[in-house]
Write an enzyme that holds these catalytic residues in place. Structure first.
Site: not given
Length: 528
Positions: A147, A178, A249, A251, A309
């Site tokens: 991100h 991520d 920041g 991150s 699932t």
């Protein structure tokens, strides 16, 4: 007559007393003033000892040593991008019913913190943001959060103690954890962070976060490991929780143990204020390492899937009623997927994989996702109280679940990744317009987008600006970067050059906002 004489005598006495009093006052004032003047030449506090600072001798402690070891490997990342039209964020939408293996329908309890404070006003088209990262290879490979670099048109990196902004290339990303890998080239070997083993951490261990909160580079904060294995918003996120101060920041920066080893990437915070409240989350470095290794080898992350699932919140009473202790109840079988082809059915209970018991859905996903695509595995099932075995061939998760809404969104984001910016001989950075660019810019013609203009270059001298769109050179249409390269190869110093440009006039959002015009000049002998 005597009365008058007496009256004069009294007046004279009163006057004499007045003169005497004034004289005494003047004398006293003079003495005091003389004393004050004398004091000014002396110390205000004669009995006070002046302060003397001692010789600078660093005290030092384990955190000091840790900071000195780690800071050279931690980087400051800045990005800029032109956003698309406002829309609901795909990444933050709640999980959908029928998500791939074990994705439960849960509300996102964590607020993702995001790249520091935007430096551009909201009304401006261009957006700028900041984050952190750390070097893991001396050749300039850097780990950070997806991100932090998501949607970025340009990525720039600053090293510790170096104000130079190095352009970074995006090597690959994994939105589901991520994680992103970027690379810079600086012409010298770089200091690298030492990687630890996140499986060794214990609640109560020291933890140090390093990064650039609010753009404040190389900030070091300390705390402890508050918890481990916290569930994240995505399927493959199991976080380390820490109370080391983490803010926007941070991150993408490292979470470090007392041995100066990276144990995680600082990724999220839980907060009601938008800032630090003592609850931060870092993705374990063992997970990160698996992702990194796949990205540098293949440019992407591939995970295995069997195509079922299930609900990961089945109560123990349900399993007990079915006569089993541990296992995964199949809610649905993906049409055309590996499980369906092998004969797995809805309401089967998956008990074991290659003879090893499956505790729950999380355990199943971990085991299956790590298996290479094409691997054959034996699954043990409970069907109507009877045990049976089926041979399943592991499939590519992105393909098996390509119709899953959330995975489709991730795949679309990867497909929409903008072409790499290239520099032309004219002194401009350019890239071919994507469909996303055209939608965002309300521009439906063909051309190339100017992403940067070099100072004192040919393009700069004729008035080309960033975010202009080049549509022709010397009346030859330009629809791609390759067209620009082809045309510029035919030009020699002294040739006349005319660019046909399109530029927004400030009426953003309307088709009429784009104005066309010609600019040009003579090709110089030396082209920047």
């Amino acid at each position: 007559m005597r009365f008058l004489t007496q009256l004069r005598s009294q007046k004279l006495l009163s006057f004499s007393l007045l003169v005497f009093t004034l004289s005494i006052g003047i004398l006293i004032g003079t003495l005091i003033n003389s004393t004050v003047r004398a004091d000014k030449g002396q110390a205000t506090a004669p009995d006070a000892t002046p302060l003397v600072t001692p010789k600078a001798i660093p005290i030092g402690n384990e955190f000091t040593k840790l900071a000195k070891v780690m800071e050279p490997a931690v980087v400051f990342i800045s990005t800029d991008y032109i956003p698309k039209q406002p829309q609901i964020s795909k990444r933050n939408r709640p999980p959908q019913q029928g998500d791939e293996e074990g994705e439960e329908d849960q509300q996102d309890l964590f607020q993702r913190f995001f790249r520091g404070m935007p430096n551009t006003p909201q009304r401006s088209q261009k957006r700028e943001a900041t984050g952190s990262g750390f070097i893991v290879d001396k050749n300039g490979y850097i780990l950070t959060n997806f991100h932090v670099v998501e949607k970025a048109d340009h990525i720039k990196v600053r090293l510790h103690g170096d104000k130079t902004e190095y352009p970074a290339k995006l090597i690959g990303t994994d939105p589901e954890t991520d994680v992103a890998v970027i690379k810079i080239s600086v012409g010298r070997p770089l200091e690298v962070a030492r990687i630890g083993n996140s499986d060794a951490i214990q609640v109560g261990d020291w933890a140090v976060a390093i990064g650039s909160p609010f753009g404040l580079e190389a900030s070091v904060t300390a705390g402890i490991i508050s918890a481990n294995g916290r569930e994240g918003p995505q399927q493959f996120q199991r976080f380390i929780q820490t109370d080391a101060a983490i803010n926007p920041g941070n991150s993408g920066g490292p979470l470090v143990n007392a041995n100066a080893e990276v144990i995680g990437i600082n990724t999220m915070i839980a907060t009601q204020s938008g800032g630090y409240q003592g609850i931060g989350f870092a993705l374990p470095v063992n997970t990160v390492a698996k992702v990194y290794n796949q990205i540098i080898q293949n440019g992407k992350v591939t995970r295995g899937s069997i195509g079922i699932t299930f609900n990961n919140n089945v109560k123990p009473e349900v399993l007990k009623a079915l006569g089993i202790k541990n296992g995964v109840i199949v809610d649905a079988v993906t049409e055309g997927g590996p499980a369906e082809k092998a004969g797995v059915k809805k309401e089967d209970v998956l008990l074991a994989l290659n003879g090893k018991p499956v505790k729950d859905g999380e355990d199943l996903v971990t085991k299956v996702s790590d298996l290479p695509v094409g691997t054959e595995v034996t699954v043990t099932l409970d069907r109507d109280g009877k045990k049976i075995e089926k041979t399943v061939t592991i499939g590519d998760r992105s393909q098996v679940h390509r119709n899953n809404p959330r995975l489709r969104d991730f795949n679309e984001e990867e497909e929409e990744t903008k072409p790499e910016t290239q520099t032309s001989r004219f002194g401009i950075g350019i890239r071919t317009l994507t469909d996303g660019d055209k939608e965002t810019l309300n521009f439906d013609e063909k051309g190339v987008l100017v992403t940067s203009v070099e100072d004192e270059s040919f393009a700069d001298s004729i008035g080309v600006k960033e975010k202009d769109i080049l549509v022709s050179i010397n009346r030859q249409p330009v629809t791609s970067v390759e067209d620009v390269k082809r045309i510029q190869a035919t030009l020699k110093p002294g040739d006349a050059v005319a660019f046909r440009m399109m530029r927004q006039n400030g009426l953003s959002g309307k088709r009429a906002a784009w104005n066309g015009f010609f600019v040009g000049g003579t090709m110089p002998a030396v082209v920047k």
